[in-house]
Design a protein around this motif. Structure first.
Motif, PDB file in Angstrom:
ATOM      1  N   VAL A   3      48.803  87.251-104.569  1.00  0.00           N
ATOM      2  CA  VAL A   3      47.853  86.308-105.162  1.00  0.00           C
ATOM      3  C   VAL A   3      46.470  86.696-104.673  1.00  0.00           C
ATOM      4  O   VAL A   3      46.190  86.688-103.488  1.00  0.00           O
ATOM      5  CB  VAL A   3      48.157  84.856-104.722  1.00  0.00           C
ATOM      6  N   GLU A  21      48.559  76.246-101.279  1.00  0.00           N
ATOM      7  CA  GLU A  21      49.150  76.252-102.616  1.00  0.00           C
ATOM      8  C   GLU A  21      49.835  77.579-102.911  1.00  0.00           C
ATOM      9  O   GLU A  21      50.856  77.630-103.593  1.00  0.00           O
ATOM     10  CB  GLU A  21      48.070  75.963-103.661  1.00  0.00           C
ATOM     11  N   ALA A  22      49.283  78.673-102.387  1.00  0.00           N
ATOM     12  CA  ALA A  22      49.801  80.008-102.700  1.00  0.00           C
ATOM     13  C   ALA A  22      50.893  80.478-101.746  1.00  0.00           C
ATOM     14  O   ALA A  22      51.738  81.299-102.114  1.00  0.00           O
ATOM     15  CB  ALA A  22      48.656  81.021-102.687  1.00  0.00           C
ATOM     16  N   PRO A  24      50.767  82.692 -99.206  1.00  0.00           N
ATOM     17  CA  PRO A  24      50.756  84.147 -99.397  1.00  0.00           C
ATOM     18  C   PRO A  24      51.586  84.908 -98.370  1.00  0.00           C
ATOM     19  O   PRO A  24      51.595  84.587 -97.174  1.00  0.00           O
ATOM     20  CB  PRO A  24      49.272  84.496 -99.255  1.00  0.00           C
ATOM     21  N   GLY A  66      49.926  89.736 -99.907  1.00  0.00           N
ATOM     22  CA  GLY A  66      48.625  89.222-100.292  1.00  0.00           C
ATOM     23  C   GLY A  66      47.514  89.667 -99.369  1.00  0.00           C
ATOM     24  O   GLY A  66      46.346  89.695 -99.744  1.00  0.00           O
ATOM     25  N   VAL A 210      43.545  84.676-101.182  1.00  0.00           N
ATOM     26  CA  VAL A 210      43.020  83.611-102.038  1.00  0.00           C
ATOM     27  C   VAL A 210      41.502  83.495-101.996  1.00  0.00           C
ATOM     28  O   VAL A 210      40.926  82.639-102.674  1.00  0.00           O
ATOM     29  CB  VAL A 210      43.642  82.245-101.654  1.00  0.00           C
TER      30      VAL A 210
END
Length: 267
Positions: A3, A21-22, A24, A66, A210
């Motif tokens: 991401v 939310e991600a 990673p 990520g 992110v």
């Protein structure tokens, strides 16, 4: 899942919210002394750590991550080869040049890795000065210089790599080619816990999934300052602090980070 975003997240609060939310995947090629604490810190923060540092796998794993951390605290020959593989994968990565300066193997490797353009370099003032070629390094992993004294060296490294440099200290200074941010506060107990600074580099690597490099470094510094202050306020010493710090990372809310970046100015 990888991401990434090219857009700037303007505040540490937004960066923390996006990270959670991600969740990673974050590859950590890091030193043997801090592996467990680093993994626990990333889990508490909301990321997914993986300590994949085997040549033949490190580059492959970096490609699905990520963000990547390369920490030179215990640079065995296998870790050195793994680091070279990982930084060639094209994933944004963090260089933590632990104890560079007087120690020749890690110093040579750190300067070699600069050519792979780390998105973030995170170190104490003496490490940053030594990496830039304007200092001899600190006393082992301990700085003997102040972040303000390393500001010009940090800027020169940022210009050379096209990335961001974060200088840790009583007041953290984060710079890129155009901007400067300062994050003050935090607890001195972080310096009494093995892995406090190394885990900060890992947090920056997680946030690279992110946020832009400058925002990732600034957000991680703010997170560490707030969580360490909150942990220190309810503990008696480094042992209980280490546990409380992990608890505070997990409990931290984006709103707790508002106002923690002291200033950000164009150069």
């Amino acid at each position: 899942m990888v991401v990434r975003t090219s857009s700037s997240l303007s505040t540490p609060a937004e960066a923390l919210r996006a990270l959670r939310e991600a969740t990673p995947l974050t590859q950590c090629i890091t030193n043997a002394v801090v592996t467990n604490f680093t993994a626990n810190a990333l889990l508490a923060l909301g990321a997914s750590p993986a300590m994949c540092d085997i040549p033949g796998e490190a580059g492959l794993f970096a490609g699905i991550s990520g963000g990547v951390l390369v920490n030179l605290g215990t640079p065995t020959s296998e870790q050195r080869d793994a680091a070279r593989e990982a930084v060639a994968a094209g994933t944004p990565w963090v260089l933590d040049p632990v104890a560079v300066g007087a120690l020749p193997v890690r110093t040579a490797l750190a300067r070699e890795l600069l050519d792979a353009h780390p998105a973030i370099i995170r170190g104490n003032a003496s490490e940053i000065l030594a990496l830039a070629g304007t200092g001899a390094g600190g006393r082992g992993v301990d700085a003997t210089d102040s972040p303000e004294n390393a500001l010009d060296a940090a800027r020169s490294l940022a210009l050379r790599t096209g990335g961001t440099v974060a200088v840790s200290g009583e007041t953290d200074i984060i710079v890129d080619a155009d901007r400067t941010a300062r994050v003050s506060g935090g607890s001195a107990l972080l310096t009494k816990v093995t892995g406090g600074g190394c885990a900060l580099g890992a947090a920056m690597a997680s946030l690279l999934a992110v946020a832009t490099a400058f925002d990732a470094a600034t957000a991680a510094s703010a997170i560490w300052a707030v969580a360490s202050e909150r942990a220190a306020s309810r503990t008696r010493g480094p042992g209980s602090f280490a546990v409380a710090f992990l608890d505070e990372l997990a409990a931290l809310q984006p709103a707790n980070l508002e106002g923690r970046v002291d200033d950000e100015v164009a150069r």
